[in-house]
Design a protein around this motif. Structure first.
Motif, short mmCIF file in Angstrom:
data_model
loop_
_atom_site.label_atom_id
_atom_site.label_comp_id
_atom_site.label_asym_id
_atom_site.label_seq_id
_atom_site.Cartn_x
_atom_site.Cartn_y
_atom_site.Cartn_z
N VAL A 1 10.89 10.74 -4.30
CA VAL A 1 11.92 10.49 -3.05
C VAL A 1 11.60 10.77 -1.77
N GLY A 2 11.49 10.18 -0.88
CA GLY A 2 11.25 10.14 0.49
C GLY A 2 9.68 10.58 0.76
N GLY A 3 9.11 10.64 -0.07
CA GLY A 3 7.42 10.81 -0.33
C GLY A 3 6.67 9.59 0.15
N PRO A 4 5.29 9.76 0.42
CA PRO A 4 4.48 8.95 0.89
C PRO A 4 4.21 7.83 -0.29
N ARG A 5 4.00 6.39 0.04
CA ARG A 5 3.81 5.34 -1.02
C ARG A 5 2.30 5.51 -1.08
N ARG A 6 1.83 5.06 -2.01
CA ARG A 6 0.25 4.88 -2.15
C ARG A 6 0.11 3.40 -2.84
N VAL A 7 -0.93 2.88 -2.82
CA VAL A 7 -1.32 1.43 -2.96
C VAL A 7 -1.85 1.58 -4.33
N LEU A 8 -1.20 0.71 -5.32
CA LEU A 8 -1.61 0.71 -6.67
C LEU A 8 -2.69 -0.51 -6.79
N PHE A 9 -2.08 -1.74 -6.16
CA PHE A 9 -2.93 -2.99 -6.31
C PHE A 9 -2.64 -3.85 -4.99
N ASN A 10 -3.72 -4.59 -4.40
CA ASN A 10 -3.61 -5.39 -3.32
C ASN A 10 -4.80 -6.26 -3.33
N GLY A 11 -4.17 -7.74 -3.77
CA GLY A 11 -5.39 -8.65 -3.75
C GLY A 11 -4.72 -9.78 -4.26
N LYS A 12 -5.32 -10.88 -4.12
CA LYS A 12 -5.14 -12.28 -4.35
C LYS A 12 -5.19 -12.54 -5.91
N ARG A 13 -4.27 -13.11 -6.56
CA ARG A 13 -4.23 -13.31 -8.10
C ARG A 13 -4.02 -14.75 -8.39
N ASP A 14 -4.61 -15.50 -9.19
CA ASP A 14 -4.49 -16.79 -9.65
C ASP A 14 -3.56 -16.85 -10.66
N GLY A 15 -2.59 -17.80 -10.72
CA GLY A 15 -1.57 -17.79 -12.05
C GLY A 15 -0.46 -18.06 -11.51
N SER A 16 0.74 -18.02 -12.40
CA SER A 16 2.13 -18.42 -12.05
C SER A 16 2.75 -17.32 -11.70
N TRP A 17 4.30 -17.52 -11.40
CA TRP A 17 5.05 -16.39 -11.12
C TRP A 17 5.00 -15.31 -12.18
N ASP B 1 16.65 7.47 -1.26
CA ASP B 1 17.85 7.77 -2.24
C ASP B 1 17.43 8.62 -3.19
N PRO B 2 18.21 9.94 -3.34
CA PRO B 2 17.52 10.77 -4.41
C PRO B 2 18.39 10.44 -5.80
N GLU B 3 19.29 9.43 -5.71
CA GLU B 3 20.13 9.03 -6.80
C GLU B 3 19.23 8.01 -7.87
N ILE B 4 18.01 7.31 -7.33
CA ILE B 4 17.35 6.60 -7.94
C ILE B 4 16.13 7.12 -8.72
N PRO B 5 15.69 6.62 -9.85
CA PRO B 5 14.69 7.23 -10.44
C PRO B 5 13.40 7.15 -9.87
N PHE B 6 12.56 7.98 -9.81
CA PHE B 6 11.16 8.16 -9.55
C PHE B 6 10.19 8.34 -10.57
N PRO B 7 8.86 8.06 -10.54
CA PRO B 7 8.22 7.17 -9.76
C PRO B 7 8.83 5.85 -9.69
N ARG B 8 8.39 4.86 -8.85
CA ARG B 8 9.21 3.86 -8.38
C ARG B 8 8.03 2.84 -7.59
N LEU B 9 8.21 1.74 -8.19
CA LEU B 9 7.10 0.59 -7.70
C LEU B 9 7.89 -0.03 -6.34
N GLN B 10 7.16 -0.56 -5.47
CA GLN B 10 7.78 -1.33 -4.39
C GLN B 10 6.61 -2.45 -4.38
N VAL B 11 6.93 -3.78 -4.28
CA VAL B 11 5.99 -4.87 -4.58
C VAL B 11 6.61 -5.96 -3.42
N ARG B 12 5.60 -6.48 -2.91
CA ARG B 12 5.57 -7.74 -1.97
C ARG B 12 4.60 -8.87 -2.97
N ILE B 13 5.23 -10.09 -3.19
CA ILE B 13 4.43 -11.08 -3.56
C ILE B 13 4.53 -12.24 -2.26
#
Length: 80
Positions: free
Chosen positions: A38-54, A8-20
């Motif tokens: 917009v519509g470009g490839p995504r790249r990984v910024l972080f991928n790992g186990k973390r201790d702690g709260s939400w 969607d070209p109407e939303i601001p980029f760069p933009r994060l996508q997150v899975r918890i």
């Protein structure tokens, strides 16, 4: 699946996508991607186990958003 349409070209980029993903005890798996344009490839910024709260997970997300000058909202975050 996040509710955001990263084509969607109407939303601001760069933009994060997150899975918890919840894990046993006081830990979670955090996977964060960045969409630079917009519509470009995504790249990984972080991928790992973390201790702690939400709250700790959300602080890490905010830290990554600030460091990459990226937007992130509730519709960009998927919790499993």
């Amino acid at each position: 699946m996040p509710k955001t349409d990263y084509d969607d070209p109407e939303i601001p980029f760069p933009r994060l996508q997150v899975r918890i993903q919840r894990m046993d005890g006081n830990s979670h798996w955090l996977h964060v991607w960045i969409w630079d344009q917009v519509g470009g490839p995504r790249r990984v910024l972080f991928n790992g186990k973390r201790d702690g709260s939400w709250r700790d997970a959300h602080e890490k997300i905010e830290e990554l958003a600030a460091a990459n000058n990226a937007d992130v909202g509730a519709d960009d975050i998927q919790v499993d």
